[in-house]
Design a protein around this motif. Structure first.
Motif, PDB file in Angstrom:
ATOM      1  N   PRO A 246       0.793  -1.237   0.000  1.00 25.19           N
ATOM      2  CA  PRO A 246       0.000   0.000   0.000  1.00 25.19           C
ATOM      3  C   PRO A 246       0.827   1.290   0.000  1.00 25.19           C
ATOM      4  O   PRO A 246       0.471   2.251  -0.674  1.00 25.19           O
ATOM      5  CB  PRO A 246      -0.847  -0.126   1.265  1.00 25.19           C
ATOM      6  CG  PRO A 246      -1.042  -1.606   1.408  1.00 25.19           C
ATOM      7  CD  PRO A 246       0.282  -2.205   0.978  1.00 25.19           C
ATOM      8  N   LEU A 247       1.947   1.311   0.721  1.00 23.48           N
ATOM      9  CA  LEU A 247       2.781   2.515   0.772  1.00 23.48           C
ATOM     10  C   LEU A 247       4.067   2.369  -0.036  1.00 23.48           C
ATOM     11  O   LEU A 247       4.496   3.306  -0.696  1.00 23.48           O
ATOM     12  CB  LEU A 247       3.141   2.844   2.232  1.00 23.48           C
ATOM     13  CG  LEU A 247       4.090   4.025   2.445  1.00 23.48           C
ATOM     14  CD1 LEU A 247       3.433   5.342   2.015  1.00 23.48           C
ATOM     15  CD2 LEU A 247       4.550   4.101   3.897  1.00 23.48           C
ATOM     16  N   SER A 248       4.666   1.206   0.021  1.00 29.73           N
ATOM     17  CA  SER A 248       6.045   1.054  -0.455  1.00 29.73           C
ATOM     18  C   SER A 248       6.187   0.144  -1.660  1.00 29.73           C
ATOM     19  O   SER A 248       5.486  -0.854  -1.797  1.00 29.73           O
ATOM     20  CB  SER A 248       6.908   0.457   0.669  1.00 29.73           C
ATOM     21  OG  SER A 248       6.858   1.242   1.824  1.00 29.73           O
TER      22      SER A 248
ATOM     23  N   PRO B  82       9.046   3.946   0.277  1.00 27.04           N
ATOM     24  CA  PRO B  82       7.735   4.594   0.306  1.00 27.04           C
ATOM     25  C   PRO B  82       7.549   5.471  -0.933  1.00 27.04           C
ATOM     26  O   PRO B  82       8.444   6.245  -1.300  1.00 27.04           O
ATOM     27  CB  PRO B  82       7.770   5.437   1.582  1.00 27.04           C
ATOM     28  CG  PRO B  82       8.785   4.741   2.455  1.00 27.04           C
ATOM     29  CD  PRO B  82       9.822   4.228   1.485  1.00 27.04           C
ATOM     30  N   ARG B  83       6.391   5.314  -1.572  1.00 24.38           N
ATOM     31  CA  ARG B  83       6.105   6.070  -2.791  1.00 24.38           C
ATOM     32  C   ARG B  83       5.556   7.453  -2.416  1.00 24.38           C
ATOM     33  O   ARG B  83       4.391   7.767  -2.655  1.00 24.38           O
ATOM     34  CB  ARG B  83       5.133   5.302  -3.688  1.00 24.38           C
ATOM     35  CG  ARG B  83       5.725   4.013  -4.252  1.00 24.38           C
ATOM     36  CD  ARG B  83       4.763   3.268  -5.162  1.00 24.38           C
ATOM     37  NE  ARG B  83       3.429   3.124  -4.614  1.00 24.38           N
ATOM     38  CZ  ARG B  83       3.081   2.212  -3.703  1.00 24.38           C
ATOM     39  NH1 ARG B  83       3.970   1.344  -3.244  1.00 24.38           N
ATOM     40  NH2 ARG B  83       1.841   2.153  -3.269  1.00 24.38           N
ATOM     41  N   ARG B  84       6.424   8.262  -1.835  1.00 21.31           N
ATOM     42  CA  ARG B  84       6.084   9.631  -1.460  1.00 21.31           C
ATOM     43  C   ARG B  84       7.201  10.533  -1.947  1.00 21.31           C
ATOM     44  O   ARG B  84       8.357  10.374  -1.540  1.00 21.31           O
ATOM     45  CB  ARG B  84       5.913   9.779   0.061  1.00 21.31           C
ATOM     46  CG  ARG B  84       4.749   8.997   0.646  1.00 21.31           C
ATOM     47  CD  ARG B  84       3.412   9.490   0.070  1.00 21.31           C
ATOM     48  NE  ARG B  84       2.278   8.760   0.578  1.00 21.31           N
ATOM     49  CZ  ARG B  84       1.709   7.719  -0.014  1.00 21.31           C
ATOM     50  NH1 ARG B  84       2.206   7.228  -1.147  1.00 21.31           N
ATOM     51  NH2 ARG B  84       0.650   7.142   0.495  1.00 21.31           N
ATOM     52  N   ALA B  85       6.845  11.464  -2.815  1.00 22.40           N
ATOM     53  CA  ALA B  85       7.841  12.386  -3.375  1.00 22.40           C
ATOM     54  C   ALA B  85       8.492  13.184  -2.249  1.00 22.40           C
ATOM     55  O   ALA B  85       7.836  13.543  -1.264  1.00 22.40           O
ATOM     56  CB  ALA B  85       7.172  13.324  -4.372  1.00 22.40           C
TER      57      ALA B  85
ATOM     58  N   VAL C  78       0.268   8.553   9.950  1.00 22.64           N
ATOM     59  CA  VAL C  78      -0.430   7.404   9.366  1.00 22.64           C
ATOM     60  C   VAL C  78       0.522   6.653   8.428  1.00 22.64           C
ATOM     61  O   VAL C  78       0.587   5.422   8.445  1.00 22.64           O
ATOM     62  CB  VAL C  78      -1.720   7.842   8.644  1.00 22.64           C
ATOM     63  CG1 VAL C  78      -2.333   6.697   7.861  1.00 22.64           C
ATOM     64  CG2 VAL C  78      -2.717   8.423   9.645  1.00 22.64           C
ATOM     65  N   GLN C  79       1.267   7.388   7.616  1.00 22.17           N
ATOM     66  CA  GLN C  79       2.231   6.759   6.709  1.00 22.17           C
ATOM     67  C   GLN C  79       3.358   6.075   7.484  1.00 22.17           C
ATOM     68  O   GLN C  79       3.812   4.997   7.102  1.00 22.17           O
ATOM     69  CB  GLN C  79       2.806   7.805   5.756  1.00 22.17           C
ATOM     70  CG  GLN C  79       1.782   8.351   4.785  1.00 22.17           C
ATOM     71  CD  GLN C  79       2.257   9.608   4.068  1.00 22.17           C
ATOM     72  OE1 GLN C  79       3.229  10.258   4.470  1.00 22.17           O
ATOM     73  NE2 GLN C  79       1.552   9.956   3.004  1.00 22.17           N
ATOM     74  N   GLN C  80       3.793   6.675   8.585  1.00 19.86           N
ATOM     75  CA  GLN C  80       4.823   6.050   9.417  1.00 19.86           C
ATOM     76  C   GLN C  80       4.324   4.724   9.978  1.00 19.86           C
ATOM     77  O   GLN C  80       5.055   3.721   9.974  1.00 19.86           O
ATOM     78  CB  GLN C  80       5.222   6.970  10.567  1.00 19.86           C
ATOM     79  CG  GLN C  80       6.019   8.181  10.129  1.00 19.86           C
ATOM     80  CD  GLN C  80       6.322   9.122  11.282  1.00 19.86           C
ATOM     81  OE1 GLN C  80       6.437   8.705  12.431  1.00 19.86           O
ATOM     82  NE2 GLN C  80       6.442  10.406  10.973  1.00 19.86           N
ATOM     83  N   ALA C  81       3.081   4.692  10.435  1.00 20.17           N
ATOM     84  CA  ALA C  81       2.502   3.453  10.959  1.00 20.17           C
ATOM     85  C   ALA C  81       2.392   2.405   9.852  1.00 20.17           C
ATOM     86  O   ALA C  81       2.693   1.225  10.068  1.00 20.17           O
ATOM     87  CB  ALA C  81       1.134   3.729  11.585  1.00 20.17           C
TER      88      ALA C  81
ATOM     89  N   HIS D 225      14.463   4.999   1.882  1.00 19.96           N
ATOM     90  CA  HIS D 225      14.369   3.573   1.599  1.00 19.96           C
ATOM     91  C   HIS D 225      14.847   2.814   2.825  1.00 19.96           C
ATOM     92  O   HIS D 225      15.724   3.263   3.555  1.00 19.96           O
ATOM     93  CB  HIS D 225      15.171   3.177   0.349  1.00 19.96           C
ATOM     94  CG  HIS D 225      16.622   3.488   0.410  1.00 19.96           C
ATOM     95  ND1 HIS D 225      17.132   4.768   0.283  1.00 19.96           N
ATOM     96  CD2 HIS D 225      17.693   2.672   0.603  1.00 19.96           C
ATOM     97  CE1 HIS D 225      18.452   4.730   0.383  1.00 19.96           C
ATOM     98  NE2 HIS D 225      18.815   3.470   0.572  1.00 19.96           N
ATOM     99  N   ILE D 226      14.221   1.665   3.048  1.00 22.22           N
ATOM    100  CA  ILE D 226      14.520   0.835   4.212  1.00 22.22           C
ATOM    101  C   ILE D 226      15.157  -0.459   3.729  1.00 22.22           C
ATOM    102  O   ILE D 226      14.582  -1.172   2.908  1.00 22.22           O
ATOM    103  CB  ILE D 226      13.231   0.490   5.006  1.00 22.22           C
ATOM    104  CG1 ILE D 226      12.359   1.718   5.253  1.00 22.22           C
ATOM    105  CG2 ILE D 226      13.578  -0.272   6.287  1.00 22.22           C
ATOM    106  CD1 ILE D 226      12.991   2.831   6.025  1.00 22.22           C
TER     107      ILE D 226
END
Length: 139
Positions: A23-25, A42-45, A56-59, A94-95
């Motif tokens: 959902p996020l990554s 994570p697909r966040r610019a 919420v994105q961190q969770a 990136h993780i």
């Protein structure tokens, strides 16, 4: 106002195999057969640090790290998981999730710069990706 467009950093594109999206990554495999080594991006610019994501994105990111880590540990039967968000060379958030064995070439040190990357056997990496995709609900 629309969010800026997200794209994968060119270095990450070059060094990885894309295996799908949570959902996020975006989930990626590092092209180095020395270690079972995954990335979550994570697909966040403009996200450079975890704190650049909202709560919420961190969770969601923690949920995805846990899901992928459990799957990687189960598939590889590794001795230890290394999970890190460094980004010293690639600023895009990136993780790293790396399955480690006490017998691997870098143990107990970090994996970076110990060995030149080793190309994956095509069949082995496809089997690994298939198992991983199934375990993390990508297909």
């Amino acid at each position: 106002m629309p969010e800026p467009a997200w794209s994968l950093h060119s270095r990450l594109k070059e060094d990885t195999i894309d295996i799908g999206d949570l959902p996020l990554s975006k989930v990626l495999v590092i092209k180095d057969a020395h270690y079972p080594w995954l990335l979550l991006v994570p697909r966040r610019a403009d996200a450079v640090e975890i704190i650049d994501l909202d709560e919420v994105q961190q969770a969601q990111l923690m949920t995805e790290i846990s899901r992928v880590s459990r799957a990687l540990k189960e598939i590889t039967k590794c001795d230890k998981l290394n999970v890190a968000a460094l980004g010293n060379l690639v600023p895009q958030l990136h993780i790293h999730i790396i399955a480690r064995r006490t017998s691997d070439a870098a143990w107990p040190r970090p994996v970076w710069g110990v060995m030149k990357p080793l190309a994956h056997d095509a069949t082995e990496v496809q089997n690994f990706i298939s198992a991983l995709r199934k375990k993390i609900w990508l297909g």
